[in-house]
Design a protein around this motif. Structure first.
Motif, PDB file in Angstrom:
ATOM      1  N   ARG A  56      15.438 -17.815 -21.997  1.00 48.39           N
ATOM      2  CA  ARG A  56      16.186 -16.850 -21.166  1.00 48.39           C
ATOM      3  C   ARG A  56      16.890 -15.783 -22.023  1.00 48.39           C
ATOM      4  N   LYS A  57      17.397 -16.172 -23.186  1.00 47.75           N
ATOM      5  CA  LYS A  57      18.117 -15.186 -24.009  1.00 47.75           C
ATOM      6  C   LYS A  57      17.160 -14.169 -24.616  1.00 47.75           C
ATOM      7  N   THR A  58      15.958 -14.630 -24.948  1.00 50.78           N
ATOM      8  CA  THR A  58      14.956 -13.676 -25.461  1.00 50.78           C
ATOM      9  C   THR A  58      14.568 -12.699 -24.368  1.00 50.78           C
ATOM     10  N   TRP A  59      14.370 -13.217 -23.147  1.00 51.80           N
ATOM     11  CA  TRP A  59      14.079 -12.320 -22.017  1.00 51.80           C
ATOM     12  C   TRP A  59      15.171 -11.252 -21.907  1.00 51.80           C
ATOM     13  N   GLU A  60      16.430 -11.693 -21.977  1.00 52.01           N
ATOM     14  CA  GLU A  60      17.547 -10.745 -21.815  1.00 52.01           C
ATOM     15  C   GLU A  60      17.635  -9.776 -23.000  1.00 52.01           C
ATOM     16  N   SER A  61      17.094 -10.187 -24.142  1.00 46.32           N
ATOM     17  CA  SER A  61      17.178  -9.319 -25.324  1.00 46.32           C
ATOM     18  C   SER A  61      16.111  -8.216 -25.306  1.00 46.32           C
ATOM     19  N   LEU A  62      15.109  -8.361 -24.425  1.00 47.40           N
ATOM     20  CA  LEU A  62      14.064  -7.327 -24.386  1.00 47.40           C
ATOM     21  C   LEU A  62      14.624  -6.069 -23.725  1.00 47.40           C
ATOM     22  N   PRO A  63      14.394  -4.905 -24.310  1.00 46.27           N
ATOM     23  CA  PRO A  63      14.851  -3.676 -23.648  1.00 46.27           C
ATOM     24  C   PRO A  63      14.223  -3.572 -22.248  1.00 46.27           C
ATOM     25  N   ALA A  64      14.999  -3.065 -21.301  1.00 41.87           N
ATOM     26  CA  ALA A  64      14.534  -3.013 -19.905  1.00 41.87           C
ATOM     27  C   ALA A  64      13.160  -2.350 -19.798  1.00 41.87           C
ATOM     28  N   SER A  65      12.911  -1.356 -20.625  1.00 38.64           N
ATOM     29  CA  SER A  65      11.630  -0.642 -20.521  1.00 38.64           C
ATOM     30  C   SER A  65      10.461  -1.470 -21.069  1.00 38.64           C
ATOM     31  N   PHE A  66      10.740  -2.568 -21.734  1.00 39.08           N
ATOM     32  CA  PHE A  66       9.685  -3.399 -22.322  1.00 39.08           C
ATOM     33  C   PHE A  66       9.393  -4.643 -21.488  1.00 39.08           C
ATOM     34  N   ARG A  67      10.229  -4.899 -20.490  1.00 39.12           N
ATOM     35  CA  ARG A  67      10.042  -6.154 -19.766  1.00 39.12           C
ATOM     36  C   ARG A  67       9.767  -5.936 -18.287  1.00 39.12           C
ATOM     37  N   PRO A  68       8.892  -6.741 -17.671  1.00 33.41           N
ATOM     38  CA  PRO A  68       8.108  -7.777 -18.321  1.00 33.41           C
ATOM     39  C   PRO A  68       7.078  -7.196 -19.282  1.00 33.41           C
ATOM     40  N   LEU A  69       6.689  -7.977 -20.282  1.00 37.85           N
ATOM     41  CA  LEU A  69       5.679  -7.517 -21.225  1.00 37.85           C
ATOM     42  C   LEU A  69       4.386  -7.287 -20.441  1.00 37.85           C
ATOM     43  N   PRO A  70       3.859  -6.052 -20.481  1.00 40.22           N
ATOM     44  CA  PRO A  70       2.719  -5.734 -19.610  1.00 40.22           C
ATOM     45  C   PRO A  70       1.438  -6.461 -20.003  1.00 40.22           C
ATOM     46  N   GLY A  71       0.604  -6.702 -19.014  1.00 41.71           N
ATOM     47  CA  GLY A  71      -0.726  -7.274 -19.260  1.00 41.71           C
ATOM     48  C   GLY A  71      -0.717  -8.749 -19.572  1.00 41.71           C
ATOM     49  N   ARG A  72       0.471  -9.375 -19.490  1.00 39.96           N
ATOM     50  CA  ARG A  72       0.588 -10.808 -19.765  1.00 39.96           C
ATOM     51  C   ARG A  72       1.452 -11.441 -18.670  1.00 39.96           C
ATOM     52  N   LEU A  73       1.179 -12.722 -18.375  1.00 39.43           N
ATOM     53  CA  LEU A  73       2.050 -13.423 -17.427  1.00 39.43           C
ATOM     54  C   LEU A  73       3.312 -13.832 -18.181  1.00 39.43           C
ATOM     55  N   ASN A  74       4.460 -13.284 -17.775  1.00 37.88           N
ATOM     56  CA  ASN A  74       5.738 -13.588 -18.421  1.00 37.88           C
ATOM     57  C   ASN A  74       6.364 -14.818 -17.786  1.00 37.88           C
ATOM     58  N   VAL A  75       6.720 -15.790 -18.623  1.00 37.47           N
ATOM     59  CA  VAL A  75       7.353 -17.021 -18.136  1.00 37.47           C
ATOM     60  C   VAL A  75       8.676 -17.197 -18.884  1.00 37.47           C
ATOM     61  N   VAL A  76       9.758 -17.332 -18.132  1.00 33.07           N
ATOM     62  CA  VAL A  76      11.091 -17.465 -18.721  1.00 33.07           C
ATOM     63  C   VAL A  76      11.582 -18.892 -18.505  1.00 33.07           C
ATOM     64  N   VAL A  77      12.006 -19.531 -19.603  1.00 35.47           N
ATOM     65  CA  VAL A  77      12.527 -20.894 -19.508  1.00 35.47           C
ATOM     66  C   VAL A  77      14.046 -20.821 -19.332  1.00 35.47           C
TER      67      VAL A  77
END
Ligand SMILES: NC(=O)c1ccc[n+]([C@@H]2O[C@H](COP(=O)([O-])OP(=O)(O)OC[C@H]3O[C@@H](n4cnc5c(N)ncnc54)[C@H](OP(=O)(O)O)[C@@H]3O)[C@@H](O)[C@H]2O)c1
Length: 184
Positions: A56-77
């Motif tokens: 979850r902290k890595t998800w929150e650390s991604l800049p808003a314009s980068f998330r979700p990471l495109p072209g991949r299924l993003n899974v947040v623990v």
């Protein structure tokens, strides 16, 4: 019997295995970002998206314009059942839950599975029997990190090492390690 297909870890560390500082990555290397994108996006089976699993902290650390990471299924623990995520981003209550779901051999469902950090998730993932490979970028130097990649167990052996690349004043290289505990 259901077989598990295994997953890879992808990480960038400094010389001290540092990966982050104040919930961000303390370098900005476009060659490494491209490497991360290429490896985690490349698919081997038609129409199957790869899966990126993160804390979850890595998800929150991604800049808003980068998330979700495109072209991949993003899974947040996250253990927080009511943690809000955008449509299409999945939450799992544990890393094991995510591995069970996305590494279970269900033909045609998902491509490769990558654990992309941070420290808490790497620490559990690296010990997991299904962890077959580590893609590590090593950035020469020390960055005063407050978050670290775990020590790499002996059963991972280095199989490839790139040349040394340069980005302004920084030098870095790519290493791939495979686990002796998994056959493929
Ligand atoms: N250099 C790199 O390659 C790289 C890559 C990724 C991240 N990073 C850096 O790593 C740092 C973040 O790492 P971190 O260790 O602080 O946080 P993290 O691993 O990204 O996230 C930790 C959170 O994930 C959830 N979690 C982890 N394991 C869980 C489990 N087994 N069951 C349920 N929930 C679980 C919990 O969320 P809840 O509290 O919501 O339950 C926990 O608080 C940042 O500095 C980031 O920039 C660096």
């Amino acid at each position: 019997m259901r077989t598990m297909k295994g997953f890879s870890i992808i990480v960038a560390t400094d010389e001290e295995r540092g990966i982050g500082k104040a919930n961000r990555i303390p370098w900005n290397i476009s060659g490494d970002m491209k490497h991360f994108k290429d490896i985690t996006t490349a698919t081997y089976a038609d129409g199957c998206k790869n899966v990126v699993i993160m804390g979850r902290k890595t998800w929150e650390s991604l800049p808003a314009s980068f998330r979700p990471l495109p072209g991949r299924l993003n899974v947040v623990v996250s253990a927080n059942l009511s943690y809000e995520l955008p449509v299409g981003v999945m939450r799992c209550g544990s890393l094991q839950g995510a591995i069970d779901l996305y590494c279970g051999e269900r033909e045609g469902s998902f491509g490769e599975v990558f654990v992309i950090g941070g420290a808490a998730v790497y620490a559990e993932a690296i010990k997991h029997i299904c962890c077959k490979k580590i893609f590590r970028t090593v950035i020469n130097g020390k960055f005063g990190c407050d978050t670290f990649f775990p020590e790499i167990p002996d059963y991972f052996r280095e199989c490839t090492r790139s040349e040394i690349y340069k980005d302004k004043k920084l030098t870095y290289y790519f290493v791939e390690l495979i686990s002796d505990r998994i056959s493929k």
